[in-house]
Motif scaffolding. Structure first.
Motif, PDB file in Angstrom:
ATOM      1  N   LYS A   1       0.837  -1.205   0.000  1.00  0.00           N
ATOM      2  CA  LYS A   1       0.000   0.000   0.000  1.00  0.00           C
ATOM      3  C   LYS A   1       0.872   1.255   0.000  1.00  0.00           C
ATOM      4  O   LYS A   1       0.605   2.225  -0.718  1.00  0.00           O
ATOM      5  CB  LYS A   1      -0.922  -0.020   1.218  1.00  0.00           C
ATOM      6  CG  LYS A   1      -1.961   1.088   1.233  1.00  0.00           C
ATOM      7  CD  LYS A   1      -2.907   0.902   2.415  1.00  0.00           C
ATOM      8  CE  LYS A   1      -3.953   2.006   2.439  1.00  0.00           C
ATOM      9  NZ  LYS A   1      -4.881   1.847   3.578  1.00  0.00           N
ATOM     10  N   SER A   2       1.935   1.229   0.797  1.00  0.00           N
ATOM     11  CA  SER A   2       2.831   2.380   0.886  1.00  0.00           C
ATOM     12  C   SER A   2       3.540   2.630  -0.443  1.00  0.00           C
ATOM     13  O   SER A   2       3.613   3.772  -0.917  1.00  0.00           O
ATOM     14  CB  SER A   2       3.863   2.145   1.991  1.00  0.00           C
ATOM     15  OG  SER A   2       4.817   3.176   2.001  1.00  0.00           O
ATOM     16  N   VAL A   3       4.049   1.562  -1.066  1.00  0.00           N
ATOM     17  CA  VAL A   3       4.761   1.695  -2.345  1.00  0.00           C
ATOM     18  C   VAL A   3       3.835   2.244  -3.424  1.00  0.00           C
ATOM     19  O   VAL A   3       4.194   3.178  -4.156  1.00  0.00           O
ATOM     20  CB  VAL A   3       5.353   0.334  -2.781  1.00  0.00           C
ATOM     21  CG1 VAL A   3       5.866   0.421  -4.218  1.00  0.00           C
ATOM     22  CG2 VAL A   3       6.482  -0.069  -1.842  1.00  0.00           C
ATOM     23  N   LEU A   4       2.642   1.688  -3.518  1.00  0.00           N
ATOM     24  CA  LEU A   4       1.711   2.121  -4.561  1.00  0.00           C
ATOM     25  C   LEU A   4       1.231   3.550  -4.335  1.00  0.00           C
ATOM     26  O   LEU A   4       1.022   4.302  -5.291  1.00  0.00           O
ATOM     27  CB  LEU A   4       0.527   1.160  -4.627  1.00  0.00           C
ATOM     28  CG  LEU A   4       0.861  -0.259  -5.101  1.00  0.00           C
ATOM     29  CD1 LEU A   4      -0.406  -1.123  -5.135  1.00  0.00           C
ATOM     30  CD2 LEU A   4       1.503  -0.240  -6.474  1.00  0.00           C
TER      31      LEU A   4
ATOM     32  N   TYR B   1      -4.097  -1.094  -8.365  1.00  0.00           N
ATOM     33  CA  TYR B   1      -4.106  -2.358  -7.631  1.00  0.00           C
ATOM     34  C   TYR B   1      -4.450  -3.525  -8.563  1.00  0.00           C
ATOM     35  O   TYR B   1      -3.902  -4.620  -8.435  1.00  0.00           O
ATOM     36  CB  TYR B   1      -5.092  -2.289  -6.470  1.00  0.00           C
ATOM     37  CG  TYR B   1      -4.647  -1.360  -5.375  1.00  0.00           C
ATOM     38  CD1 TYR B   1      -3.771  -1.794  -4.387  1.00  0.00           C
ATOM     39  CD2 TYR B   1      -5.083  -0.039  -5.335  1.00  0.00           C
ATOM     40  CE1 TYR B   1      -3.340  -0.940  -3.393  1.00  0.00           C
ATOM     41  CE2 TYR B   1      -4.668   0.820  -4.340  1.00  0.00           C
ATOM     42  CZ  TYR B   1      -3.791   0.369  -3.364  1.00  0.00           C
ATOM     43  OH  TYR B   1      -3.361   1.217  -2.379  1.00  0.00           O
ATOM     44  N   VAL B   2      -5.355  -3.282  -9.500  1.00  0.00           N
ATOM     45  CA  VAL B   2      -5.712  -4.332 -10.467  1.00  0.00           C
ATOM     46  C   VAL B   2      -4.473  -4.755 -11.248  1.00  0.00           C
ATOM     47  O   VAL B   2      -4.176  -5.947 -11.372  1.00  0.00           O
ATOM     48  CB  VAL B   2      -6.815  -3.849 -11.424  1.00  0.00           C
ATOM     49  CG1 VAL B   2      -7.004  -4.838 -12.565  1.00  0.00           C
ATOM     50  CG2 VAL B   2      -8.126  -3.654 -10.675  1.00  0.00           C
ATOM     51  N   ASP B   3      -3.735  -3.791 -11.780  1.00  0.00           N
ATOM     52  CA  ASP B   3      -2.554  -4.113 -12.575  1.00  0.00           C
ATOM     53  C   ASP B   3      -1.475  -4.779 -11.732  1.00  0.00           C
ATOM     54  O   ASP B   3      -0.739  -5.653 -12.221  1.00  0.00           O
ATOM     55  CB  ASP B   3      -1.998  -2.844 -13.240  1.00  0.00           C
ATOM     56  CG  ASP B   3      -2.739  -2.517 -14.527  1.00  0.00           C
ATOM     57  OD1 ASP B   3      -3.912  -2.888 -14.627  1.00  0.00           O
ATOM     58  OD2 ASP B   3      -2.146  -1.907 -15.422  1.00  0.00           O
ATOM     59  N   PHE B   4      -1.366  -4.382 -10.478  1.00  0.00           N
ATOM     60  CA  PHE B   4      -0.383  -5.020  -9.598  1.00  0.00           C
ATOM     61  C   PHE B   4      -0.686  -6.511  -9.463  1.00  0.00           C
ATOM     62  O   PHE B   4       0.196  -7.357  -9.642  1.00  0.00           O
ATOM     63  CB  PHE B   4      -0.402  -4.357  -8.218  1.00  0.00           C
ATOM     64  CG  PHE B   4       0.435  -5.079  -7.205  1.00  0.00           C
ATOM     65  CD1 PHE B   4       1.814  -4.931  -7.195  1.00  0.00           C
ATOM     66  CD2 PHE B   4      -0.150  -5.923  -6.275  1.00  0.00           C
ATOM     67  CE1 PHE B   4       2.593  -5.609  -6.267  1.00  0.00           C
ATOM     68  CE2 PHE B   4       0.619  -6.604  -5.347  1.00  0.00           C
ATOM     69  CZ  PHE B   4       1.994  -6.448  -5.341  1.00  0.00           C
ATOM     70  N   TRP B   5      -1.948  -6.864  -9.192  1.00  0.00           N
ATOM     71  CA  TRP B   5      -2.288  -8.276  -8.991  1.00  0.00           C
ATOM     72  C   TRP B   5      -2.298  -9.050 -10.305  1.00  0.00           C
ATOM     73  O   TRP B   5      -2.020 -10.244 -10.324  1.00  0.00           O
ATOM     74  CB  TRP B   5      -3.622  -8.407  -8.250  1.00  0.00           C
ATOM     75  CG  TRP B   5      -3.438  -8.105  -6.802  1.00  0.00           C
ATOM     76  CD1 TRP B   5      -3.874  -7.013  -6.114  1.00  0.00           C
ATOM     77  CD2 TRP B   5      -2.698  -8.901  -5.861  1.00  0.00           C
ATOM     78  NE1 TRP B   5      -3.460  -7.076  -4.809  1.00  0.00           N
ATOM     79  CE2 TRP B   5      -2.744  -8.217  -4.621  1.00  0.00           C
ATOM     80  CE3 TRP B   5      -2.009 -10.105  -5.939  1.00  0.00           C
ATOM     81  CZ2 TRP B   5      -2.127  -8.720  -3.477  1.00  0.00           C
ATOM     82  CZ3 TRP B   5      -1.397 -10.605  -4.798  1.00  0.00           C
ATOM     83  CH2 TRP B   5      -1.456  -9.921  -3.592  1.00  0.00           C
TER      84      TRP B   5
END
Length: 415
Positions: A11-14, A114-118
């Protein structure tokens, strides 16, 4: 604890990325960050079969998902849960049949970052398993993931019902879906109509497979109810399409007419019933224990559903397996199994006032005619025994995967 630390770090990085970069660059870096994490997770998730399911809380769809995983457990499956579950009711059972990764804690899927991260995490894990099968249901992330998967990976989806919106999301990915599973004939026809309206090649119809759900059938027909009161049961969610408020109104109508019925509602549905009608209903709340829910079925006489849309609800199958008489609005694929007046009763999906009136009339008929009640109950149980067999269900799912030699159980996956 480890999950919480990972969650805070991600969460912090994003958040930092979002604050300092343009959106296209943010999405690219988010995807790459996910792929880096995926490289670390890959050794722990080697498999021939990956499932993407939303949740593991109690629900009809979730029970079906467990049955599918159980049927294919010899494939060493992995299950990814993508949405936040209301409770962990079915998680243990999933874990008994598969390895699981629950990232519903990071439920930010309205945010593209978040979608692209997962997507980055999942495509790395899956693509590193060479040739495998990915199976998704009720899951937007599954469809967004598909373009990132290698061509040799087989993609299969399951549609429980048509009309909830997920079929529109899936439309963009029809050509990449190797197989599509539906649970009733109505959805087969709905998909074909959708394809025609959107100029999808007719040959894609050949990729649609009908596999009806199954339930455990208790031994022996249900006991006769010698009591004067009929117990009317509702089991399910309190979502808008279920129209649980109508059940509250029906219970009030029965009370005013001194009809000998008792209304029992299972699920988080109390707030879905108008406050003035709640006193005519018995609310049991969420029931997670399967033995307890089976006992509730065994002590009930009538299942009542007044939904505006459905596929073919598992709750009807479970009720019929216990010899319960179903009264339901005639929507979705319900009429494929319920024959009006024979093994249940169908109510036209008309105005709410007419639904209330027609349900009340059926309840009145059953309350005054025990032989009719017993006959319909018997027919419901016999129909369930014949048609809702789990051996057939497993055989069809295994054949879906192995029948065309894409997957060979003894030798593993092959191209």
């Amino acid at each position: 604890m480890a999950e919480n630390i990972l969650y805070r770090h991600i969460k912090s990085v994003l958040r930092e990325l979002i604050q300092h970069m343009e959106i296209p660059l943010i999405l690219t870096i988010s995807l790459l960050t996910g792929r880096i994490l995926g490289l670390f997770l890959t050794p722990f998730f080697r498999s021939q079969f990956f499932f993407l399911f939303p949740t593991h809380h109690i629900g009809g769809a979730e029970k079906v998902h467990i049955k599918i995983v159980h049927c294919l457990r010899k494939c060493n499956p992995v299950v990814f849960f993508t949405n936040r579950s209301r409770n962990p009711a079915l998680k243990k059972e999933f874990m008994q049949n598969a390895r699981t990764l629950d990232f519903g804690h990071f439920n930010y899927f309205d945010n593209l970052v978040y979608v692209d991260f997962w997507i980055g995490v999942l495509c790395t894990i899956i693509n590193n398993n060479k040739t495998c099968v990915v199976f998704g249901c009720n899951n937007v992330l599954f469809y967004r993931l598909i373009p990132h998967l290698k061509p040799q990976i087989c993609c299969i989806d399951l549609l429980h019902a048509f009309g909830g919106g997920i079929e529109d999301v899936s439309l963009l990915y029809v050509n990449r879906l190797n197989k599509r599973v539906v649970i009733n004939k109505r959805t087969v026809n709905d998909l074909r109509d959708q394809y025609q309206l959107n100029n999808i090649a007719e040959k894609m119809n050949e990729r649609i497979f009908l596999i009806e759900n199954c339930v455990r059938i208790p031994e022996g027909a249900r006991r006769d109810n010698d009591e004067s009161i009929l117990r009317v049961l509702y089991v399910g969610r309190g979502s808008e399409e279920k129209r649980v408020h109508l059940i509250g109104k029906i219970s009030h109508r029965c009370y005013l007419s001194n009809l000998p019925v008792e209304f029992i509602l299972v699920g988080d549905v109390k707030d879905s019933v108008d406050e003035q009608h709640r006193k005519y209903c018995n609310f049991l709340g969420e029931v997670e224990n399967e033995e307890q829910i089976s006992e509730i079925y065994s002590n009930s006489d009538i299942l009542l559903l007044v939904s505006s849309r459905e596929g073919f609800p598992l709750v009807i199958m479970e009720a019929m397996a216990h010899g319960i008489v179903t009264i339901s609005t005639n929507v979705g694929g319900i009429s494929e199994h319920i024959c009006n007046g024979h093994n249940g009763f169908l109510i036209k999906n008309e105005s709410e006032a007419l639904i209330i009136k027609n349900v009340f009339e059926v309840l009145s008929k059953l309350a005054s005619n025990k032989p009719l009640m017993d006959n319909v109950s018997h027919e419901a149980y016999e129909y369930a025994k014949t048609n809702f067999n789990c051996k057939r269900f497993c055989s069809e799912y295994k054949n879906l995967v192995w029948g065309d030699n894409y997957f060979n159980f003894e030798n593993g996956l092959k191209k």
